[in-house]
Design a protein around this motif. Structure first.
Motif, short mmCIF file in Angstrom:
data_model
loop_
_atom_site.label_atom_id
_atom_site.label_comp_id
_atom_site.label_asym_id
_atom_site.label_seq_id
_atom_site.Cartn_x
_atom_site.Cartn_y
_atom_site.Cartn_z
N ALA A 83 0.89 -1.12 -0.01
CA ALA A 83 0.08 0.15 -0.11
C ALA A 83 0.93 1.19 0.09
CB ALA A 83 -0.94 0.00 1.32
N CYS A 97 -0.44 7.12 0.63
CA CYS A 97 -1.44 8.03 0.10
C CYS A 97 -2.85 7.38 0.02
CB CYS A 97 -1.12 8.60 -1.42
SG CYS A 97 -0.84 7.25 -2.33
N ASP A 98 -2.92 6.16 0.08
CA ASP A 98 -4.02 5.30 0.08
C ASP A 98 -4.34 5.06 1.67
OD1 ASP A 98 -4.57 5.22 -2.69
OD2 ASP A 98 -3.37 3.70 -3.02
N LEU A 99 -3.71 5.11 2.51
CA LEU A 99 -3.81 4.88 3.78
C LEU A 99 -4.45 6.09 4.65
CD1 LEU A 99 -0.48 2.93 4.84
CD2 LEU A 99 -2.73 1.63 4.14
N GLU A 105 -6.99 8.38 3.89
CA GLU A 105 -8.37 8.33 3.81
C GLU A 105 -9.11 7.36 4.67
OE1 GLU A 105 -9.81 9.34 0.03
OE2 GLU A 105 -11.87 8.38 0.71
N PRO A 106 -8.92 5.87 4.62
CA PRO A 106 -9.56 5.11 5.29
C PRO A 106 -9.06 5.32 6.91
CG PRO A 106 -8.16 3.81 3.75
CD PRO A 106 -7.82 5.31 3.42
N VAL A 145 -14.40 -1.30 6.80
CA VAL A 145 -14.37 0.01 7.49
C VAL A 145 -14.31 1.05 6.09
CG1 VAL A 145 -13.21 1.62 8.83
CG2 VAL A 145 -13.61 -0.53 9.60
N ILE A 153 -14.45 4.74 5.39
CA ILE A 153 -14.56 6.44 6.04
C ILE A 153 -14.37 7.30 5.12
CG2 ILE A 153 -13.58 7.56 8.02
CD1 ILE A 153 -12.38 5.00 9.12
N GLU A 154 -14.96 8.38 5.30
CA GLU A 154 -14.68 9.62 4.35
C GLU A 154 -15.19 9.39 3.16
OE1 GLU A 154 -13.82 12.70 5.05
OE2 GLU A 154 -14.00 12.25 7.18
N PRO A 194 -12.91 4.47 -1.12
CA PRO A 194 -11.50 4.47 -0.81
C PRO A 194 -11.22 3.14 -1.61
CG PRO A 194 -12.65 4.66 1.07
CD PRO A 194 -13.83 4.68 0.01
N ILE A 215 -8.76 1.15 -0.69
CA ILE A 215 -8.52 -0.02 -0.15
C ILE A 215 -9.28 0.21 1.46
CG2 ILE A 215 -6.33 -0.82 -0.85
CD1 ILE A 215 -4.95 0.69 1.55
#
Lengths: 119, 119
Positions: A56, A59-61, A63-64, B5, B7-8, B15, B17
């Motif tokens: 990963a 940059c993709d971690l 947001e979640p 999960v 979020i946002e 998202p 991932i």
């Protein structure tokens, strides 16, 4: 005049039980467990484990997880320092992969047999 | 049951991932790992695991650990609260046994497959 000194045998002798792991091993294990001992970092490991190719980009971690990039980077640094993930810089972004061996080793250290087994 | 999960949603899109474990699961795992994330507590688990019958009186843990009874009791309370050991009072002393199921569950949670697997 000195009297014979009688030492209580029950407080002075060989300990009845001994730990089968060394203090160094305990410190190494504790460092790894402390790194995972935070809900955000457990979520980060789960996000990476569930990513395509089990890799990963930070940059993709962000947001979640729902925290700032700085905070996510801080958590990733702790996981990297503990050897649980490997970090690779590609241009602007850092990419992370799970260190399967370190995770397996931590899991194995928790087996009751491993905890109590003389090495 | 754990839901992915997410979020946002607001930034742009779904998202890329998602975590396969819930925040509650992450918090539960983190609490256990935090309890083990200390060298003294790793040593205490090892001492109990190596004891006859895999059971230890707190009176036998104090000397090998080399800390005061109060400090050892404090560490044992953290391990008990995290469900990693079971405590039984017998007269003056508390006796502790490993909770094998809790240790196995913590080990299993670290498997890369478990971290990334939607349940």
């Amino acid at each position: 005049m000195s009297l014979p000194v009688t030492i209580e045998q029950n407080t002075c002798c060989v300990p009845r039980i001994t730990a089968s792991i060394s203090l160094e091993e305990a410190e190494r294990s504790a460092r790894v467990f402390k790194a995972i001992g935070d809900p955000t970092r457990v979520m980060l490991l789960s996000l990476i484990a569930g990513s395509e190719g089990r890799e990963a980009c930070i940059c993709d971690l962000i947001e979640p997880i729902g925290l700032s990039q700085g905070t996510v980077s801080h958590h990733m640094r702790i996981l990297t320092d503990a050897g649980l993930v490997a970090r690779e810089q590609r241009g602007k972004w850092a990419y992370f992969t799970l260190n399967d061996g370190a995770l397996e080793a931590a899991a194995d250290a928790l087996r009751p047999a491993a905890l109590g087994m003389a090495s």
